[in-house]
Design a protein around this motif. Structure first.
Motif, PDB file in Angstrom:
ATOM      1  N   LEU A  96      53.731   9.121  45.753  1.00 45.84           N
ATOM      2  CA  LEU A  96      54.908   9.778  46.320  1.00 45.84           C
ATOM      3  C   LEU A  96      54.486  10.857  47.308  1.00 45.84           C
ATOM      4  O   LEU A  96      55.041  10.960  48.413  1.00 45.84           O
ATOM      5  CB  LEU A  96      55.757  10.387  45.199  1.00 45.84           C
ATOM      6  N   LEU A 105      55.525  10.234  51.161  1.00 44.66           N
ATOM      7  CA  LEU A 105      56.615  11.116  51.599  1.00 44.66           C
ATOM      8  C   LEU A 105      56.129  12.223  52.523  1.00 44.66           C
ATOM      9  O   LEU A 105      56.800  12.534  53.533  1.00 44.66           O
ATOM     10  CB  LEU A 105      57.302  11.731  50.382  1.00 44.66           C
ATOM     11  N   TRP A 107      67.091   9.276  55.080  1.00 42.51           N
ATOM     12  CA  TRP A 107      67.315   9.100  53.651  1.00 42.51           C
ATOM     13  C   TRP A 107      66.805   7.757  53.135  1.00 42.51           C
ATOM     14  O   TRP A 107      66.337   7.653  52.004  1.00 42.51           O
ATOM     15  CB  TRP A 107      68.797   9.259  53.327  1.00 42.51           C
ATOM     16  N   VAL A 162      63.184   8.265  52.483  1.00 41.91           N
ATOM     17  CA  VAL A 162      62.961   9.033  51.254  1.00 41.91           C
ATOM     18  C   VAL A 162      63.158   8.139  50.025  1.00 41.91           C
ATOM     19  O   VAL A 162      62.359   8.167  49.086  1.00 41.91           O
ATOM     20  CB  VAL A 162      63.902  10.251  51.196  1.00 41.91           C
ATOM     21  N   CYS A 163      64.207   7.332  50.044  1.00 45.67           N
ATOM     22  CA  CYS A 163      64.462   6.427  48.918  1.00 45.67           C
ATOM     23  C   CYS A 163      63.309   5.437  48.747  1.00 45.67           C
ATOM     24  O   CYS A 163      62.882   5.157  47.617  1.00 45.67           O
ATOM     25  CB  CYS A 163      65.768   5.664  49.141  1.00 45.67           C
ATOM     26  N   CYS A 214      60.167   5.849  49.575  1.00 45.24           N
ATOM     27  CA  CYS A 214      59.020   6.567  49.015  1.00 45.24           C
ATOM     28  C   CYS A 214      59.174   6.740  47.498  1.00 45.24           C
ATOM     29  O   CYS A 214      58.210   6.595  46.739  1.00 45.24           O
ATOM     30  CB  CYS A 214      58.867   7.933  49.679  1.00 45.24           C
ATOM     31  N   CYS A 215      60.388   7.048  47.065  1.00 41.68           N
ATOM     32  CA  CYS A 215      60.639   7.195  45.624  1.00 41.68           C
ATOM     33  C   CYS A 215      60.456   5.868  44.897  1.00 41.68           C
ATOM     34  O   CYS A 215      59.904   5.824  43.783  1.00 41.68           O
ATOM     35  CB  CYS A 215      62.047   7.732  45.387  1.00 41.68           C
ATOM     36  N   PHE A 230      56.821   5.196  44.456  1.00 38.08           N
ATOM     37  CA  PHE A 230      56.346   5.942  43.284  1.00 38.08           C
ATOM     38  C   PHE A 230      56.553   5.105  42.024  1.00 38.08           C
ATOM     39  O   PHE A 230      55.662   4.974  41.179  1.00 38.08           O
ATOM     40  CB  PHE A 230      57.097   7.272  43.179  1.00 38.08           C
ATOM     41  N   SER A 231      57.737   4.513  41.901  1.00 31.41           N
ATOM     42  CA  SER A 231      58.060   3.688  40.741  1.00 31.41           C
ATOM     43  C   SER A 231      57.147   2.473  40.660  1.00 31.41           C
ATOM     44  O   SER A 231      56.636   2.130  39.583  1.00 31.41           O
ATOM     45  CB  SER A 231      59.528   3.248  40.822  1.00 31.41           C
TER      46      SER A 231
END
Length: 257
Positions: A213, A217, A227, A230-231, A233-234, A237-238
């Motif tokens: 992340l 990010l 946005w 950003v989503c 990148c999240c 992470f998952s």
């Protein structure tokens, strides 16, 4: 004159395969489709558009699919594309120039990379996980072999040169596609890592996720894609954390990945 074969790996790619073959035929002497058991019209449409279709049963090994194709051609050059990738006109011209060069030309002793730009969820990405990258795809046939079951890479000892132009990569159309691919890729990654002796703990899984992340990010400026960036990148992470959680699950004897 030298001969170029373009190789495309497929599994249920009926939505993209016709456009992919038509794009590839702008510079290829032959297009080879290596199908791993499509249940849709991929093979039919590929043959209709002039490709030679080969079958190799899927065994969770992308490199093996790519290496299989090398045994089925005697072309001087091979270029690998995915079904959701398209070469722009500048890149097509550059590839033609390389292949048409005199066989004694020094270019015969090189491998070539090309820039890839991603389009996902109807948006072009310039940063984060889908930032433009360079992929090595054009080789003298006898100089290359592929390794790695997922995120496979070529092994070639020849000097590397970058080509002008780029590939447009029409990747995930929606979040369901992203979820399905990441579930598949994380499983393959975990199984390969486990069999190579790699191990992970729960804290390590979390730390790797946080690291991805931070990298996507901030270091790769994913927030500059808005946005949606950003989503993404999240979600990356998952995905990263999921890889290590699946590896941890294998260590615990849980083979239900």
């Amino acid at each position: 004159m030298s001969k170029l074969n373009i190789i495309i790996l497929t599994k249920n790619e009926e939505r993209d395969i016709e456009a992919a073959i038509q794009n590839a035929r702008q510079c290829a002497d032959e297009v080879i489709v290596v199908d791993s058991g499509s249940t849709d019209r991929t093979a039919e449409l590929a043959e209709k558009n002039g490709a030679r279709v080969l079958f190799r049963e899927w065994d969770n090994d992308f490199a093996a699919q790519r290496n299989f194709a090398l045994t089925k051609t005697d072309a001087d050059w091979v270029l690998y594309l995915d079904a959701d990738e398209r070469m722009n006109d500048e890149l097509v011209h550059a590839v033609k120039k390389i292949v048409s060069a005199n066989p004694s030309d020094a270019g015969r002793k090189k491998q070539y990379s090309m820039q890839r730009k991603s389009v996902a969820f109807g948006k072009k990405f310039s940063y984060g996980p889908l930032h433009p990258d360079w992929v090595t795809r054009l080789f003298p046939r006898e100089s290359v072999t592929w390794t790695g079951k997922v995120h496979e890479h070529p092994e070639c000892s020849l000097p590397l040169e970058k080509l002008p132009g780029h590939i447009e990569h029409y990747t995930y159309r929606n979040w369901q596609e992203w979820e399905e691919k990441m579930a598949r890729y994380s499983t393959i990654w975990a199984e390969e890592a486990y069999h190579k002796g790699r191990r992970a703990s729960l804290p390590e899984a979390l730390l790797h996720g946080i690291g991805s992340l931070f990298s996507t990010l901030l270091l790769r400026l994913g927030f500059l894609d808005g946005w949606m960036g950003v989503c993404l990148c999240c979600m990356y992470f998952s995905y990263t954390m999921l890889k290590y959680l699946k590896l941890y699950g294998l260590q615990q004897g849980d083979t239900e990945l």
